[in-house]
Design a protein around this motif. Structure first.
Motif, short mmCIF file in Angstrom:
data_model
loop_
_atom_site.label_atom_id
_atom_site.label_comp_id
_atom_site.label_asym_id
_atom_site.label_seq_id
_atom_site.Cartn_x
_atom_site.Cartn_y
_atom_site.Cartn_z
N TYR A 178 0.84 -1.20 0.00
CA TYR A 178 0.00 0.00 0.00
C TYR A 178 0.88 1.24 0.00
O TYR A 178 1.83 1.34 0.77
CB TYR A 178 -0.91 0.00 1.24
CG TYR A 178 -1.68 1.29 1.42
CD1 TYR A 178 -2.86 1.51 0.72
CD2 TYR A 178 -1.23 2.29 2.29
CE1 TYR A 178 -3.58 2.69 0.88
CE2 TYR A 178 -1.94 3.47 2.45
CZ TYR A 178 -3.11 3.67 1.75
OH TYR A 178 -3.81 4.83 1.91
N ASP A 208 0.69 5.74 -0.33
CA ASP A 208 -0.17 6.93 -0.36
C ASP A 208 0.54 8.13 -0.97
O ASP A 208 0.18 9.27 -0.73
CB ASP A 208 -0.67 7.27 1.04
CG ASP A 208 0.46 7.65 1.99
OD1 ASP A 208 1.64 7.67 1.56
OD2 ASP A 208 0.18 7.95 3.17
N PRO A 218 -0.73 4.45 8.12
CA PRO A 218 -1.54 5.24 7.18
C PRO A 218 -2.82 4.55 6.75
O PRO A 218 -3.82 5.22 6.47
CB PRO A 218 -0.59 5.43 5.98
CG PRO A 218 0.49 4.43 6.15
CD PRO A 218 0.63 4.23 7.62
N SER A 244 -7.22 5.88 6.91
CA SER A 244 -8.20 5.91 5.82
C SER A 244 -9.05 4.66 5.80
O SER A 244 -9.78 4.41 4.84
CB SER A 244 -7.46 6.04 4.48
OG SER A 244 -6.61 4.94 4.26
N PRO A 293 -8.28 -0.36 1.87
CA PRO A 293 -8.22 1.04 1.46
C PRO A 293 -8.16 1.16 -0.06
O PRO A 293 -7.72 0.25 -0.77
CB PRO A 293 -6.91 1.52 2.10
CG PRO A 293 -6.07 0.28 2.17
CD PRO A 293 -7.03 -0.84 2.47
N GLY A 294 -8.61 2.29 -0.57
CA GLY A 294 -8.52 2.52 -2.00
C GLY A 294 -9.52 1.77 -2.84
O GLY A 294 -9.35 1.62 -4.05
N GLU A 302 -2.90 7.27 -4.35
CA GLU A 302 -2.99 6.10 -3.48
C GLU A 302 -3.00 4.85 -4.36
O GLU A 302 -3.60 4.85 -5.44
CB GLU A 302 -4.26 6.17 -2.65
CG GLU A 302 -4.44 5.03 -1.65
CD GLU A 302 -5.77 5.13 -0.93
OE1 GLU A 302 -5.77 5.17 0.31
OE2 GLU A 302 -6.81 5.17 -1.61
N GLU A 359 -2.87 14.40 2.27
CA GLU A 359 -1.93 13.30 2.44
C GLU A 359 -2.52 12.08 1.77
O GLU A 359 -3.55 11.57 2.19
CB GLU A 359 -1.65 13.01 3.92
CG GLU A 359 -0.62 11.90 4.11
CD GLU A 359 -0.24 11.69 5.57
OE1 GLU A 359 0.45 10.70 5.85
OE2 GLU A 359 -0.63 12.52 6.41
N GLY A 360 -1.88 11.64 0.72
CA GLY A 360 -2.44 10.56 -0.05
C GLY A 360 -3.77 10.98 -0.64
O GLY A 360 -3.88 12.04 -1.26
N ALA A 361 -4.80 10.17 -0.43
CA ALA A 361 -6.13 10.49 -0.97
C ALA A 361 -6.95 11.35 -0.02
O ALA A 361 -8.03 11.81 -0.39
CB ALA A 361 -6.88 9.19 -1.27
N ASP A 383 -12.06 11.79 1.38
CA ASP A 383 -11.19 11.11 0.41
C ASP A 383 -11.45 11.72 -0.97
O ASP A 383 -11.92 11.05 -1.90
CB ASP A 383 -11.44 9.59 0.42
CG ASP A 383 -12.90 9.22 0.18
OD1 ASP A 383 -13.77 10.10 0.33
OD2 ASP A 383 -13.15 8.06 -0.17
#
Length: 323
Positions: free
Chosen positions: A53, A55, A101, A105, A116-117, A184, A285-287, A305
């Motif tokens: 993973y 981000d 992280p 999320s 995630p994602g 991400e 930060e990231g998504a 997000d």
């Protein structure tokens, strides 16, 4: 002869055009069916796997265990790199260890995907997205089908997904900003569909249990979506609708509103401000994006997000209802 050839060529071109016009909605429909299969597989199948993973600022390796039984859905995510971290869920009960992280999320509760994602399609979700069915490839030594989920504007992210052709489980996910930059990504390096995790594999590591934090996510808000919110967003981005309103039992004027476009989610937190005024700030930060400001004696935090542009629009358009 030349005229005949032109006629034949023109007829062939018209046929190709007609075929393409028919094929586009069919491919989109096929892509939507793949996404529906993915959601069902993520919630209802047993599986064990290892994924990477990232981000945008870091890259971490995690192990996931997922089981569905008579007591519902259970999963455990364990960080294999960096600081020790775990996330364990059983129903609506979520336990976290560390500040990984993924934990920040983690969708996890309320029937959402456990990874995630992963876009969580709700009714009407695709009104502001375009779907495309991509080519087959290979991820984690398994055949995969690519699905494109393209954002229709700059207020939401797009996705590129690769699903296992046998089970429709997610093998790889890339979330992209309006400029095409990856914010991400997740990719399995190993996946065992159908393997049922043991109770021990779904339990916290005894060495980290003492530092765990457990919360129970309510299945219903304290105040439903039909309740009248005290605060109103004057001009939310297209497609985002108010889905939940929650009020603090301790602070009568504190309020949490949840907006969704069917895939992306934005939370608006309003609470009485105390002490010195805090300056406005924004960050991504990231998504995840956040925007904070002070308004009419209250602190406002908007988190989602979504791109930074989206949370800024929510925060700047907020006002006390009737104000």
């Amino acid at each position: 002869m030349n005229l005949d050839r032109m006629r034949c060529g023109g007829g062939r071109a018209l046929l190709l055009l007609a075929a393409s016009l028919v094929a586009a909605p069919v491919l989109a429909q096929d892509a939507e069916q793949w996404l529906q299969r993915m959601q069902q597989a993520l919630r209802e199948r047993d599986y064990v796997g290892t994924f990477v993973y990232g981000d945008g600022t870091r890259l971490e390796t995690m192990r996931v265990f997922h089981r569905v039984d008579g007591d519902g859905e259970h999963e455990r995510l364990v960080a294999l790199s960096g600081e020790p971290a775990e996330i364990v869920r059983s129903g609506s009960r979520v336990t976290c260890v560390g500040n990984h992280p993924v934990a920040r999320s983690y969708p996890g509760a309320g029937g959402q995907p456990v990874l995630p994602g992963v876009p969580d399609l709700q009714p009407g979700a695709l009104a502001h997205y375009r779907l495309e069915l991509g080519a087959e490839s290979r991820i984690a030594n398994r055949p995969a089908r690519q699905i494109e989920v393209r954002a229709g504007d700059a207020f939401r992210y797009g996705y590129r997904l690769w699903l296992d052709t046998e089970t429709a489980l997610l093998l790889k996910s890339v979330r992209m900003g309006p400029d095409g930059v990856v914010v991400e990504q997740l990719m399995f390096t190993e996946l065992e569909p159908g393997r049922t995790p043991t109770d021990a594999e779904l339990d916290l590591d005894p060495a980290t249990r003492a530092t765990a934090t457990t919360v129970t996510v309510p299945s219903t808000p304290e105040s439903g979506p039909d309740a009248t919110p005290r605060w109103r967003v004057l001009d939310p981005p297209p497609g985002f609708r108010l889905s939940q309103v929650r009020r603090s039992l301790r602070e009568g004027s504190a309020e949490h509103q949840l907006f969704s476009d069917g895939i992306a989610h934005v939370s608006v937190y309003v609470e009485p401000a105390g002490g010195a005024a805090e300056p406005s700030f924004s960050a991504s930060e990231g998504a995840m994006s956040v925007y904070a400001r002070r308004l009419d004696g209250h602190r406002v935090h908007v988190v989602g997000d979504v791109p930074l542009l989206t949370v800024q629009r929510f925060a700047q358009g907020l006002q006390l209802d009737g104000g």
